[in-house]
Write a protein that holds these residues in place. Sequence first.
Motif, PDB file in Angstrom:
ATOM      1  N   THR A 117      34.132  36.443  39.830  1.00 19.20           N
ATOM      2  CA  THR A 117      33.806  35.040  39.573  1.00 19.20           C
ATOM      3  C   THR A 117      32.305  34.851  39.390  1.00 19.20           C
ATOM      4  O   THR A 117      31.861  34.181  38.437  1.00 19.20           O
ATOM      5  CB  THR A 117      34.306  34.164  40.737  1.00 19.20           C
ATOM      6  OG1 THR A 117      35.723  34.279  40.842  1.00 19.20           O
ATOM      7  CG2 THR A 117      33.931  32.700  40.532  1.00 19.20           C
TER       8      THR A 117
ATOM      9  N   VAL B 295      35.570  30.895  47.094  1.00 24.50           N
ATOM     10  CA  VAL B 295      36.716  31.364  46.307  1.00 24.50           C
ATOM     11  C   VAL B 295      37.861  31.704  47.250  1.00 24.50           C
ATOM     12  O   VAL B 295      37.668  32.418  48.243  1.00 24.50           O
ATOM     13  CB  VAL B 295      36.340  32.600  45.462  1.00 24.50           C
ATOM     14  CG1 VAL B 295      37.527  33.041  44.614  1.00 24.50           C
ATOM     15  CG2 VAL B 295      35.134  32.293  44.572  1.00 24.50           C
TER      16      VAL B 295
ATOM     17  N   ASN C 233      41.699  30.885  42.902  1.00 30.49           N
ATOM     18  CA  ASN C 233      41.949  31.993  41.988  1.00 30.49           C
ATOM     19  C   ASN C 233      43.415  32.424  42.087  1.00 30.49           C
ATOM     20  O   ASN C 233      44.065  32.227  43.096  1.00 30.49           O
ATOM     21  CB  ASN C 233      41.022  33.160  42.348  1.00 30.49           C
ATOM     22  CG  ASN C 233      41.009  34.242  41.286  1.00 30.49           C
ATOM     23  OD1 ASN C 233      41.417  34.018  40.147  1.00 30.49           O
ATOM     24  ND2 ASN C 233      40.535  35.420  41.651  1.00 30.49           N
TER      25      ASN C 233
ATOM     26  N   VAL D 275      42.018  29.029  38.506  1.00 28.30           N
ATOM     27  CA  VAL D 275      41.963  30.244  37.692  1.00 28.30           C
ATOM     28  C   VAL D 275      43.342  30.894  37.707  1.00 28.30           C
ATOM     29  O   VAL D 275      43.874  31.192  38.772  1.00 28.30           O
ATOM     30  CB  VAL D 275      40.907  31.225  38.229  1.00 28.30           C
ATOM     31  CG1 VAL D 275      40.810  32.451  37.332  1.00 28.30           C
ATOM     32  CG2 VAL D 275      39.546  30.529  38.340  1.00 28.30           C
TER      33      VAL D 275
ATOM     34  N   LEU E 229      37.239  30.419  34.002  1.00 32.79           N
ATOM     35  CA  LEU E 229      35.981  30.598  34.735  1.00 32.79           C
ATOM     36  C   LEU E 229      34.796  30.013  33.976  1.00 32.79           C
ATOM     37  O   LEU E 229      33.893  29.424  34.578  1.00 32.79           O
ATOM     38  CB  LEU E 229      35.759  32.088  35.013  1.00 32.79           C
ATOM     39  CG  LEU E 229      36.658  32.685  36.104  1.00 32.79           C
ATOM     40  CD1 LEU E 229      36.510  34.199  36.159  1.00 32.79           C
ATOM     41  CD2 LEU E 229      36.329  32.078  37.460  1.00 32.79           C
TER      42      LEU E 229
END
Length: 425
Positions: free
Chosen positions: A166, A289, A323, A349, A378
């Motif tokens: 990321t 994240v 994610n 994501v 992203l």
Amino acid sequence: MTTRILPAAGDPDAARHISTLLSQLPAAEPGVPVPDSTALLDTLGRLAAESIDELPEVVLVHERIGPVPALDLIREVALRFPAVGVVLVSSDAGPAVFSAAMDSGARGVIGLPLAYEELAARVQAAAQWSVGVRRHLGRGADVFTGPGGKVVTVTGAKGGVGTTFTAVQFALAAAASGRRTALVDMDLQAGDVGSYLDVQFRRSIADLAGIHDISPRVLQDAVYEDRTGLALLLAPAEGERGEEVDERAARHIVGALRSRYELVIIDCGTQVTGANAAAVEMADVAVLVTTPDVVCVRAAKRLVRMWERLQVRKAEDTAMVVNRWSKHTEIQPSLIAKITKTRATRTPVPAAFKELQAVVDAGRVQDLDNRSSVKQALWTLAGELGLLTPPSEGEPEAAAAGAPGAALAIRAAGPVARLRRGREG
């Protein structure tokens, strides 16, 4: 001429005493005291964003300010707001403290207990210096940059959630949009930024740890200028050297990078250390994240609570990136934001590791196809977080981004657009 003075003191009694004496100074306009280092930097940043002329001429920093130590705070203010005269208020005004304060960028030291004559003299000298600097440099926006370059940290709730990938994609997107970008690997024992970009370099962030005054030349020697347009400051190849980068070193390094680059993106890994905690505290944008599973969400909540206990970062000031999301996932971004009390970003994501496997195995993530749904998400997130240079009026987005497929950084395309949900981050 009226001299605007902003006191910063964590002790309420000391703040009241300083304000009382300041109110007695002729032509002085004392501001409301700020209680900690975060409030001081936020206040100065907000004033600088309105206009450089709104900044106070003098800032008084009490020795017991926190959580950032007084000398480190003075260095940060002097670096980010160079036309503000900073004065240290200390119970020890001896030669050693005076020399350390001057090295940090202070314009004077006032001893405790405060005396009216000394306070007046130091404030007047700092104000005259500030006015002289502003007159000499001029007041154009191109001279004073206010808070300096933007600092963005990317931290993982736990290992294996895609933190480094990321951070690298954010940096690539920013560089493609035309921003001068530095990517820092502060996962000090297990950093993989170099592996993801197929870079080997003899210098690392550890080489800057013992240097108190990081000049542009010293910084240039430690940074690897990659052909992607990124300036890379890598983690040490020998993991044990990561211990050399402590909290103070991290503050100096991040400050030096902020003064040289428009955007500084820091991969903080997953472990909380003094160095990456300092980076998260200094960051303009802190990204966390996670993946949409129970174990990882619990880890994210645990990390956010730790940051709050250590006074590093408030949960509501943290941007949550989800994610490996899919429409079949039971735990949605809005629920994760509610559990962790963070701000969910609009763009999750997608789970599409097959798109990434070839470039990750080859250590060439910069070669990821522009049609990749992961890359689209992203790069869209990079735009959402304010990491990109927006296109000028009337300029096509792709041309402004400066690279094939870079329009993805400004707007989502195809299926990524349908992935947007949750409240605005």
